[in-house]
Design a protein around this motif. Sequence first.
Motif, short mmCIF file in Angstrom:
data_model
loop_
_atom_site.label_atom_id
_atom_site.label_comp_id
_atom_site.label_asym_id
_atom_site.label_seq_id
_atom_site.Cartn_x
_atom_site.Cartn_y
_atom_site.Cartn_z
N UNK A 58 1.65 8.66 7.51
CA UNK A 58 2.48 9.71 6.80
C UNK A 58 4.00 9.05 7.23
N UNK A 59 4.23 8.86 8.43
CA UNK A 59 5.63 8.34 8.72
C UNK A 59 5.89 6.84 8.18
N UNK A 60 4.76 6.18 7.96
CA UNK A 60 4.91 4.78 7.51
C UNK A 60 5.17 4.57 5.90
N UNK A 61 5.13 5.89 5.35
CA UNK A 61 5.30 5.96 3.75
C UNK A 61 4.18 5.91 2.69
N UNK B 224 -4.59 -0.98 11.48
CA UNK B 224 -4.67 -2.36 10.80
C UNK B 224 -3.70 -2.45 9.92
N UNK B 225 -3.87 -1.25 8.68
CA UNK B 225 -3.18 -1.36 7.79
C UNK B 225 -1.53 -1.35 8.01
N UNK B 226 -1.18 -0.59 8.93
CA UNK B 226 0.54 -0.62 9.28
C UNK B 226 1.00 -1.80 10.15
N UNK C 75 0.93 -1.16 -0.04
CA UNK C 75 -0.09 -0.04 -0.08
C UNK C 75 0.95 1.09 0.09
N UNK C 76 0.63 2.20 -1.15
CA UNK C 76 1.46 3.32 -1.13
C UNK C 76 0.48 4.72 -0.92
N UNK C 77 -1.06 4.32 -1.08
CA UNK C 77 -1.73 5.50 -1.10
C UNK C 77 -2.96 5.20 -0.15
N UNK C 78 -3.39 5.86 0.78
CA UNK C 78 -4.88 5.54 1.46
C UNK C 78 -5.60 6.87 1.11
N UNK C 79 -6.73 6.14 0.33
CA UNK C 79 -7.65 7.38 -0.36
C UNK C 79 -8.69 7.22 0.55
N UNK C 80 -9.42 8.45 0.86
CA UNK C 80 -10.43 8.72 2.00
C UNK C 80 -11.85 9.57 1.35
#
Length: 157
Positions: free
Chosen positions: A47-50, A153-155, A6-11
């Motif tokens: 954001x810190x997770x990239x 959950x994602x990170x 995952x590179x993007x979190x679209x909200x």
Amino acid sequence: MNKKNIKYLVMDVDGTLTDGKIYMGNSGEVMKAFSVKDGCGIHDILIPSGITPVIITGRKSDIVLNRCNEIGINEVYQGISNKIDKLFTITSDFSSVAYIGDDINDFSCMILVKEAGGIVGCPKDAVSKVTRIADFVSGYKGGDGAVRNFIEWLVES
């Protein structure tokens, strides 16, 4: 579904980052309520997770821009009636996308992301059509920490 890609979190905003209520005065929209937990999750964890946070919303609001500026969201797309077209301008690799939304205006993007191997999530009070396809249904309602819950959950490893 691979969380590591995952590179993007679209909200979405209304009903996802907010409780879905729109407070209107004589001059138009007056206020929205955002969760501090969601903001901290975006600013201090995501954001810190990239992972790049992205907003795609159908409504236009200075309130949303102000909130995004506060928490470090630079990719903000408002007044978008066709979210799929906008998603294609962000990336063509939908397996690198996590998408969180709550209603039928998010559904087509969520299906596209899911079928490509990306990840879809939603607040616990999302419409049933959305909860049925979600990889992650938060234990929290929209505007109440659902986005933070999804981010954690994602990170997580």
